[in-house]
Motif scaffolding. Sequence first.
Motif, short mmCIF file in Angstrom:
data_model
loop_
_atom_site.label_atom_id
_atom_site.label_comp_id
_atom_site.label_asym_id
_atom_site.label_seq_id
_atom_site.Cartn_x
_atom_site.Cartn_y
_atom_site.Cartn_z
N THR A 43 44.01 37.82 39.40
CA THR A 43 43.11 37.39 40.48
C THR A 43 43.65 37.77 41.85
O THR A 43 42.91 37.74 42.82
N ARG A 45 45.91 36.00 43.35
CA ARG A 45 46.54 34.79 43.89
C ARG A 45 47.96 34.69 43.33
O ARG A 45 48.21 35.03 42.20
N HIS A 92 45.88 31.92 32.84
CA HIS A 92 44.48 31.65 33.15
C HIS A 92 44.33 30.23 33.71
O HIS A 92 43.61 30.01 34.69
N GLY A 95 45.16 29.91 37.20
CA GLY A 95 44.27 30.64 38.10
C GLY A 95 44.79 31.99 38.52
O GLY A 95 44.36 32.55 39.53
N ILE A 97 44.97 34.80 36.38
CA ILE A 97 44.20 35.88 35.75
C ILE A 97 42.82 35.34 35.43
O ILE A 97 42.61 34.14 35.35
N GLU A 98 41.88 36.28 35.27
CA GLU A 98 40.53 35.89 34.89
C GLU A 98 39.99 36.89 33.88
O GLU A 98 40.45 38.03 33.79
#
Length: 127
Positions: A43, A45, A92, A95, A97-98
């Motif tokens: 992501t 982040r 995941h 937050g 990886i998506e």
Amino acid sequence: MESPKERWIGRDAGPIVRPYAVTRGRVRPRGLAIDLITILVATGRGPDGRVRLTREQRTLLELCRRPSTPADLASETDLPFRVVQILLEDLHQYGLIEELPQAVQDEQDGRPDPRILMRLLDELRRL
């Protein structure tokens, strides 16, 4: 007699670490359904201060900078697929990886596209 340090080093494999040690004792993913062809991407982040990533998680996160499948990640890291599944699930939940939507379903009848299934089969044979 071998010293304890020598027993944990394989001549060809290098240091030996049991899979459950990498996953902190977990043997199954908790919730997220990650299969062989789920496409994952970082992501962008960074982890917050409460999260400490393991070396394996940092490696997976780095590899996920480009869209990757768990099968590819397991192959690139030489980790068992189940271990990769569990570590990816953690990433995941943090937050980091998506999952990317896949165009696997045929729009007309909802069945998997045979071309994608053949590509998957070819990739699995390469493993």
